[in-house]
Design a protein around this motif. Structure first.
Motif, PDB file in Angstrom:
ATOM      1  N   LYS A   8       0.815  -1.219   0.000  1.00 52.68           N
ATOM      2  CA  LYS A   8       0.000   0.000   0.000  1.00 52.68           C
ATOM      3  C   LYS A   8       0.849   1.271   0.000  1.00 52.68           C
ATOM      4  CE  LYS A   8      -4.105  -2.069   0.823  1.00 52.68           C
ATOM      5  NZ  LYS A   8      -5.265  -2.010  -0.014  1.00 52.68           N
ATOM      6  N   CYS A  11       1.897   1.553  -3.824  1.00 51.60           N
ATOM      7  CA  CYS A  11       0.785   1.684  -4.777  1.00 51.60           C
ATOM      8  C   CYS A  11       0.435   3.153  -5.001  1.00 51.60           C
ATOM      9  CB  CYS A  11      -0.439   0.933  -4.240  1.00 51.60           C
ATOM     10  SG  CYS A  11      -1.906   1.058  -5.304  1.00 51.60           S
ATOM     11  N   GLY A  13      -2.229   3.978  -7.032  1.00 52.92           N
ATOM     12  CA  GLY A  13      -3.654   4.036  -7.360  1.00 52.92           C
ATOM     13  C   GLY A  13      -3.967   4.219  -8.825  1.00 52.92           C
ATOM     14  N   LYS A  32      -6.187   2.840  -3.129  1.00 51.98           N
ATOM     15  CA  LYS A  32      -5.110   1.855  -3.270  1.00 51.98           C
ATOM     16  C   LYS A  32      -5.704   0.522  -3.720  1.00 51.98           C
ATOM     17  CE  LYS A  32      -1.996   4.623  -1.379  1.00 51.98           C
ATOM     18  NZ  LYS A  32      -0.721   5.015  -1.940  1.00 51.98           N
TER      19      LYS A  32
END
Length: 57
Positions: A8, A11, A13, A32
């Protein structure tokens, strides 16, 4: 292989993995990517498409 796991913190998105997953095991949660381990078939498509290498198996 193993189930896909999203980092996370890495990431960004971009949602590239969401459209790549053949079994729709990836959704966006709070911006995410999140993998549903019960749905993941360990194909590795999301790992290959992630531009920031946030997904591993």
């Amino acid at each position: 292989m193993a189930k896909a796991v999203v980092d996370k913190d890495t990431c960004v998105g971009c949602e590239a993995c969401v459209g790549t997953c053949p079994v729709a095991a990836i959704s966006m949660v709070d911006g995410k990517a999140e993998v549903d381990p019960d749905t993941c078939v360990e194909c590795g498509a999301c790992v290959a498409v992630c531009p920031v290498s946030a997904i591993s198996q």
